[in-house]
Structure formats: structure tokens, C-alpha cells
Design an enzyme around this catalytic site. Sequence first.
Site, PDB file in Angstrom:
ATOM      1  N   ASP A   7      50.016  -1.431 -48.892  1.00  8.00           N
ATOM      2  CA  ASP A   7      51.077  -0.499 -48.705  1.00  8.00           C
ATOM      3  C   ASP A   7      52.177  -0.865 -48.041  1.00  8.00           C
ATOM      4  O   ASP A   7      52.077  -0.471 -46.867  1.00  8.00           O
ATOM      5  CB  ASP A   7      50.754   0.963 -48.888  1.00  8.00           C
ATOM      6  CG  ASP A   7      52.053   1.802 -48.972  1.00  8.00           C
ATOM      7  OD1 ASP A   7      53.193   1.424 -49.332  1.00  8.00           O
ATOM      8  OD2 ASP A   7      51.542   3.364 -49.085  1.00  8.00           O
ATOM      9  N   LYS A  69      63.019  -1.922 -45.493  1.00  3.98           N
ATOM     10  CA  LYS A  69      62.823  -2.189 -47.002  1.00  3.98           C
ATOM     11  C   LYS A  69      63.879  -1.592 -47.913  1.00  3.98           C
ATOM     12  O   LYS A  69      63.843  -2.324 -49.031  1.00  3.98           O
ATOM     13  CB  LYS A  69      61.337  -1.099 -47.226  1.00  3.98           C
ATOM     14  CG  LYS A  69      60.935  -1.082 -48.454  1.00  3.98           C
ATOM     15  CD  LYS A  69      59.650  -0.357 -48.784  1.00  3.98           C
ATOM     16  CE  LYS A  69      59.140  -0.194 -50.195  1.00  3.98           C
ATOM     17  NZ  LYS A  69      57.811   0.550 -49.918  1.00  3.98           N
ATOM     18  N   GLU A 146      53.947   1.317 -57.030  1.00  7.40           N
ATOM     19  CA  GLU A 146      53.344   2.296 -55.804  1.00  7.40           C
ATOM     20  C   GLU A 146      52.535   3.561 -57.005  1.00  7.40           C
ATOM     21  O   GLU A 146      51.479   3.699 -56.662  1.00  7.40           O
ATOM     22  CB  GLU A 146      54.171   2.724 -54.924  1.00  7.40           C
ATOM     23  CG  GLU A 146      54.655   1.532 -53.935  1.00  7.40           C
ATOM     24  CD  GLU A 146      55.830   2.032 -52.957  1.00  7.40           C
ATOM     25  OE1 GLU A 146      56.306   2.932 -53.183  1.00  7.40           O
ATOM     26  OE2 GLU A 146      56.031   1.088 -52.279  1.00  7.40           O
ATOM     27  N   ASP A 169      56.457  10.417 -56.043  1.00  5.37           N
ATOM     28  CA  ASP A 169      56.153  10.000 -54.874  1.00  5.37           C
ATOM     29  C   ASP A 169      57.291   9.825 -53.946  1.00  5.37           C
ATOM     30  O   ASP A 169      58.299   9.388 -53.893  1.00  5.37           O
ATOM     31  CB  ASP A 169      55.692   8.259 -55.042  1.00  5.37           C
ATOM     32  CG  ASP A 169      55.429   7.454 -53.643  1.00  5.37           C
ATOM     33  OD1 ASP A 169      55.925   8.153 -52.546  1.00  5.37           O
ATOM     34  OD2 ASP A 169      55.156   6.297 -53.726  1.00  5.37           O
TER      35      ASP A 169
HETATM   36 MG    MG Z   1      54.830   4.914 -49.900  1.00  2.53          MG
END
Ligand code: MG
Length: 565
Positions: A7, A69, A146, A169
Amino acid sequence: MPIIGIDLGTTNSLAAYFTEDGPVIIPNSFGEHLTPSIVSVGEDGEIYTGKIAAERRLTCPEMTASVFKRSMGTKKEYKLGDKSFLPEELSSFIIKKLKEDAEIFLGEPIEEAVISCPAYFSDAQRRATKTAGELAGLRVERIVSEPTAAAIAYGLHESDGNSKYLIFDLGGGTFDVSILDYADNIMEVRAVAGDNYLGGEDFNEVLIGMFLRTHDISPEGLTLRQAAALYKAAETAKLEFSKSKEVVMQCTLEDETYAMPVSLSEYEKNCELVLARLKVPVVRAMSDASVRLADVNAVVLVGGATKLPLVRNFVGKLFGMLPAQGINPDEAVALGAAIQAAMKERNAYIKELLLTDVCPYTLGTSVSVLRSNGLYQSGSFLPIIERNTVIPASKVERLYTLRDNQTVVDVEILQGENRKARDNIFLGQISISMPPAPAGNEAVDVRYTYDINGILEVEVTTVSTGLMKKIIIEKNPGVVSEDEIKKRFEDLSSLKIHPRDRDEYRYLLEKGERLYQEHTGALRQRIAEALADFDAALDGQDRGAIDEAALVLREFYEVVEAYNE
Ligand code: MG
Ligand code: ADP
């Protein structure tokens, strides 16, 4: 040789692998599960990652990069001292670290990983994620979304019958909502929506804003270091809310310590705007999937920021139900990625599960349309693969020539939801020739194929001659060729990475540096002395003596931190 699941988070990254008892998180060199996604370059050019880099973000912010990211898939350059890095290069340092931690933990080399990325990541962003893995020396054949990984980790596929799930999320800097449909051993992502600029950080920003207003401090006047100190103070205060309804945010700026007591209800009130933004992707995903609130069988919270009580309350009120519990929201994605890795390996302990995913945005081309005045107007967007189409998907559109004796057709490849072609993102172009003929007598077939890894292939064929041209979008910003990856891999390999077996000592030094900078007077002097003692032990090079000195230093830090509170 196991394939690990990674992850690669905005804030924290972690790796897991599959055992006969299910997926297990791999601890890092500190024995911890989460490795902060932060990279720092030392004075001597050495590369630090994780917790060490997190300390350096406070003491040497100009040498430290975080939240990269968010720039994945772009050419944004991060200048750290005399070196400069792309987002996927910074990410590769994190992956390299996770790989090394896994190799030590498992006692064997790791060559392959399944890496997750937000469901809403574009093609360029997915490719950059794959490149990051390759730059770290790993084979990356599968990128997983994800929320899909999280759903698998929660074992939602083990329920009976037909169910619909909503995965909520909220990480440090990205927010994803996915609607998953599970039936007949097939896990299907029905819709995804999200916001790449919304996460736990926004809840820190709210506290920082409140703090600055309370003390009448102007944000413009803050140095990088002060901004970093404020950020850390806000983060600490935010985490406190998991335990307490009254929190004091405290921060030392220019030798003066400021404090701000905040109640949970006050904080919640100030977060109203941020909370309201959470609703937008939820509504859009549900509408795209034609799912009503009453149809949702379970809501799953993923991401560290869902531990915030006010986020949990908000979700509870929004859906009128308690979210699913059981797995640590920070770890669900990595655990799911490890299960995916096991499925890829056809691990004997795992039941085969079919996964389907959707294309998160519309892919199309630009066409001319016939207006009521009989003239053609160029620049309209023609969707070919609509957003939330189940992938892999392959669709063809036939386009006809507009002019007599037209010998070339230019097919633009676009991504987006806008009616006008120019308002969408340009991904590439194919020009193809055809024999001269009257307008409308010649045509091209435009085929878009979007694969399970989110990679787009476009094929254009002249119908009459069979001439065919194909591209796999290479012109995307941030997309690099195999050769370039190889070259960059070599360049990066020549950099000195901080040796893992000295992580603990380095961390103690960097933390000491920060504590020294944060304090003044006698306490600061004591910190300097403690650090000098530790330096002396390190110079002695006797492992036993160093470990003993490290123990003393850790205890001393505990005293310093207790004094702080
Ligand atoms: Mg995450
Ligand atoms: P990412 O997926 O972006 O790497 P994570 O899932 O690790 O992020 O979540 C990181 C975010 O979660 C950070 O903003 C952090 O402050 C927040 N967070 C972690 N634990 C808690 C907690 N107990 N209370 C509130 N926020 C938390």
C-alpha cells in the site's frame, strides 16, 4: 518466493504478505507497521526514508519531501539540496525500504509486488506507480485499486448472496468512494468517485487555521520550519481527539510557546466545510452505480483519517448505520494487496475470486458535429468508454470522412467529462491515411481498449484498406520508456541509501536534533549533552556500548517529552 502486497500511501506506506493464516503486515526496521512516505537527503547525500525522514522534515524541511503521491504522474521536480527527483523516484525509495524490510523479515529475496493506488488514479498516475516499483527493483505486473483491496481484506467476498458495499477511504491526502457489488463469487466495482485533494491533512489545516486566528499570527510570516512545527502540533492534537473531547494544541514558535484549548464540538464546527466535501463523491458514486442508500449492505471505513470520531459520526449519520469493524483501517489496503498477490500466485490457501473493476473516467475523442445550419462544427467530445464502465473494456466507434478527397484522419485521444473536446485532458493522437473519395465514403474504426491495470490502448483502422495504427498511450506526462527506467534505475542505484541496521541510531540522532531545536535554556543544554554522550558511544563502535547508550537516550527523550506535556 512470495509476492508482497504494497500500500503506497500518501502519508504512510506498508507491506504485507500472505500466510496460511491469512495476510500479515510486515514490520519495518522499528518493528512498526506504518512507514511514513517521506524522503530526506542528508548533508552527505545519504537517502533517509520513513520515520527518520519524518524527523528531518522538521529540522531540515528544505531537504525533505512528503505528500509526493499527489504529484504522481506529473513531471513535478522535488529539489532536495543539489539533487532533484520526480514523484515516482521518491516513491521508489519508499518501496525499496519496504522491500528491504520484507527481505529481512522473511529471510528471502523479494522480486515482485502487487501495488495499490487510489481507484481514481488516471492512466498516467497508475503507470508512474508501476515505474516506482520498477525503480525499486521489483516486478510489478498488477496494480490494484485501494478500495477493492480493502473490500477483499474485510472478507466481504466471504458473505453469502448478493451484496452491495460502500468503501469509504479517507487517507492523509486522498479520498475514495467505491461501490462494490458481490455476487456469484465475482467482486465487481460498480462505481468509483473521489477527490485527490481531500484527506486527514485537511483536518490538520483546520486546526492550524484555528490556532493562527486564536493567536493572531499571520501565516505568511512563518518559516518552513515553523510551518512544519505547527503541522506536527496540529497532527498531535488531532490524534488526541480519538481519546479525549477536550484537547490542547501547543506549539513553540520563536521561543514562545502558544497553546490553544479546543473542544471536540468546536473542532467539529470548524470542520463543517471539509466534512461537506466528503458528501460529493459519495453522492456521485451512488448515482453512477444507481444505488440508493437503502441498498447498501455495509459501509467500510478505510484510511487512518476515518479514526477521527467526527468522521465516524458523519458517516454514521449519512448512512444511518454503523460502519463495519474488525480490521485496522490503516492496514486494510496492504492486507488486501497481499491477498491479491496470493491470488496472482495461485496460492493453495486461497479461494479463487474474480475481480472486476471500472474505468474511473470517460475516454473519448474529438469529432465534428453537423449543426442545424448545415455546417460542421469541430471540437465536440465523443465518449467511447464511459466512466464506470466495467473493465477490461473494448469499444469501437466508426468515424466518417468530412471532406471530399480527405486523405488523413487525426484521432485525438482524450480523457474527461467535458462536452467540449478542448476542456478534456489530451492523452495522445493517431493520424492515419486513406484513399481519396467523396466525403462520408471513407471511414476509420477507432477502438479503445482499457485493461485491468488501467492501461489504455487505442487502435485506428482505415476500413477500406485495413491499414491499422496502434498506440499505448506513451505521451502522458510522467510516463517513461523502458530504457529510461533502466537508466534511472542505475542512476538511483548509485545513491547511498542509509543502512538499515543503523536506522534506530539515526532516528535517535535526528529526533535529538529536533528536540534540541524545539527547546531553549537548560533543557536544551541537557539535550546537547545527551546527544554528545551518544555520539561518543557511536564513535567507540562497540555494539554493546552503543545499545546501552541508545537505551539511556530513549529514556531521556521520554522525560523530555513528558516535560513538554
Ligand atoms: Mg491509503
Ligand atoms: P494514506 O492512505 O494517505 O497514506 P493513512 O491511511 O495512513 O493515509 O492515513 C493517514 C491519515 O490518518 C493522516 O492524516 C493521519 O493524521 C490520520 N490518522 C491516523 N490515525 C488517526 C487517528 N487516531 N485519529 C485521527 N486521524 C488519524
